[in-house]
Design a protein around this motif. Structure first.
Motif, PDB file in Angstrom:
ATOM      1  N   ALA A 174       0.876  -1.173   0.000  1.00 23.22           N
ATOM      2  CA  ALA A 174       0.000   0.000   0.000  1.00 23.22           C
ATOM      3  C   ALA A 174       0.914   1.223   0.000  1.00 23.22           C
ATOM      4  O   ALA A 174       1.849   1.301   0.798  1.00 23.22           O
ATOM      5  N   THR A 175       0.661   2.144  -0.906  1.00 22.31           N
ATOM      6  CA  THR A 175       1.541   3.299  -1.069  1.00 22.31           C
ATOM      7  C   THR A 175       0.858   4.561  -0.579  1.00 22.31           C
ATOM      8  O   THR A 175      -0.319   4.791  -0.844  1.00 22.31           O
ATOM      9  N   ILE A 176       1.633   5.367   0.145  1.00 22.18           N
ATOM     10  CA  ILE A 176       1.188   6.713   0.490  1.00 22.18           C
ATOM     11  C   ILE A 176       2.137   7.682  -0.211  1.00 22.18           C
ATOM     12  O   ILE A 176       3.312   7.373  -0.420  1.00 22.18           O
ATOM     13  N   VAL A 177       1.618   8.830  -0.598  1.00 26.41           N
ATOM     14  CA  VAL A 177       2.361   9.768  -1.427  1.00 26.41           C
ATOM     15  C   VAL A 177       2.577  11.073  -0.681  1.00 26.41           C
ATOM     16  O   VAL A 177       1.636  11.675  -0.168  1.00 26.41           O
ATOM     17  N   VAL A 178       3.840  11.505  -0.637  1.00 27.61           N
ATOM     18  CA  VAL A 178       4.229  12.750   0.018  1.00 27.61           C
ATOM     19  C   VAL A 178       4.515  13.777  -1.066  1.00 27.61           C
ATOM     20  O   VAL A 178       5.321  13.528  -1.959  1.00 27.61           O
ATOM     21  N   MET A 179       3.848  14.918  -0.985  1.00 30.36           N
ATOM     22  CA  MET A 179       4.022  15.956  -1.998  1.00 30.36           C
ATOM     23  C   MET A 179       5.097  16.963  -1.593  1.00 30.36           C
ATOM     24  O   MET A 179       4.951  18.151  -1.792  1.00 30.36           O
ATOM     25  N   SER A 180       6.193  16.477  -1.039  1.00 29.94           N
ATOM     26  CA  SER A 180       7.303  17.338  -0.640  1.00 29.94           C
ATOM     27  C   SER A 180       8.587  16.782  -1.230  1.00 29.94           C
ATOM     28  O   SER A 180       8.727  15.571  -1.406  1.00 29.94           O
ATOM     29  N   ALA A 181       9.515  17.678  -1.509  1.00 21.73           N
ATOM     30  CA  ALA A 181      10.822  17.246  -2.001  1.00 21.73           C
ATOM     31  C   ALA A 181      11.681  16.865  -0.800  1.00 21.73           C
ATOM     32  O   ALA A 181      11.974  17.693   0.053  1.00 21.73           O
ATOM     33  N   VAL A 182      12.042  15.608  -0.719  1.00 19.99           N
ATOM     34  CA  VAL A 182      12.878  15.110   0.374  1.00 19.99           C
ATOM     35  C   VAL A 182      13.692  13.935  -0.166  1.00 19.99           C
ATOM     36  O   VAL A 182      13.227  13.197  -1.030  1.00 19.99           O
ATOM     37  N   THR A 183      14.907  13.788   0.320  1.00 14.75           N
ATOM     38  CA  THR A 183      15.757  12.691  -0.154  1.00 14.75           C
ATOM     39  C   THR A 183      15.313  11.372   0.471  1.00 14.75           C
ATOM     40  O   THR A 183      14.623  11.360   1.496  1.00 14.75           O
ATOM     41  N   LYS A 184      15.747  10.287  -0.144  1.00 17.70           N
ATOM     42  CA  LYS A 184      15.406   8.956   0.372  1.00 17.70           C
ATOM     43  C   LYS A 184      15.986   8.765   1.770  1.00 17.70           C
ATOM     44  O   LYS A 184      15.309   8.249   2.664  1.00 17.70           O
ATOM     45  N   LEU A 185      17.238   9.176   1.963  1.00 23.53           N
ATOM     46  CA  LEU A 185      17.864   9.017   3.280  1.00 23.53           C
ATOM     47  C   LEU A 185      17.129   9.816   4.348  1.00 23.53           C
ATOM     48  O   LEU A 185      16.890   9.317   5.455  1.00 23.53           O
ATOM     49  N   ASP A 186      16.776  11.057   4.020  1.00 23.13           N
ATOM     50  CA  ASP A 186      16.041  11.870   4.988  1.00 23.13           C
ATOM     51  C   ASP A 186      14.667  11.268   5.274  1.00 23.13           C
ATOM     52  O   ASP A 186      14.229  11.225   6.418  1.00 23.13           O
TER      53      ASP A 186
END
Length: 118
Positions: free
Chosen positions: A20-32
């Motif tokens: 199940a996927t949730i979507v974040v509408m912000s620019a953030v790196t994978k590590l962060d």
């Protein structure tokens, strides 16, 4: 000659993975994003420095639920996809995703939406 075939047939079937996927509408790196998810659920990031790092939720990688992060490809704008996997059921994956969504909205202030029917 038949022994390799017998060994192949005796292997246990791989566990099913429901997502199940949730979507974040912000620019953030994978590590962060992994670090933020880990802090929000108070669990460590497992398999760091591999191709598939994850944050365990209830039960962990093999017998419960976990989170993996899918970042946009080079040159693509956000969104950031947070995939919640479960070995139990699709409903379990969705419930864990919605729980994580609520925690992350409270913890970060991100605008997050589920990528599945609620």
């Amino acid at each position: 000659m038949l022994e390799p075939l017998r060994q192949l047939l005796r292997r246990p079937a791989p566990l099913a993975e429901y997502c199940a996927t949730i979507v974040v509408m912000s620019a953030v790196t994978k590590l962060d994003a992994l670090a933020i998810v880990a802090l929000a659920v108070d669990r460590p990031v497992e398999r760091q420095r591999t191709m598939r790092p994850y944050v365990p939720l209830d039960g962990g990688y093999a017998d419960g639920a976990w989170v993996e992060i899918e970042i946009p490809k080079f040159g693509e704008p956000p969104p950031l996809a947070i995939d919640v996997y479960s070995t139990i059921s699709d409903d379990h994956a969705r419930l864990q995703a919605l729980t994580l969504l609520a925690r992350l909205e409270q913890y970060t202030g991100w605008s997050i939406r589920p990528d599945f029917a609620v």
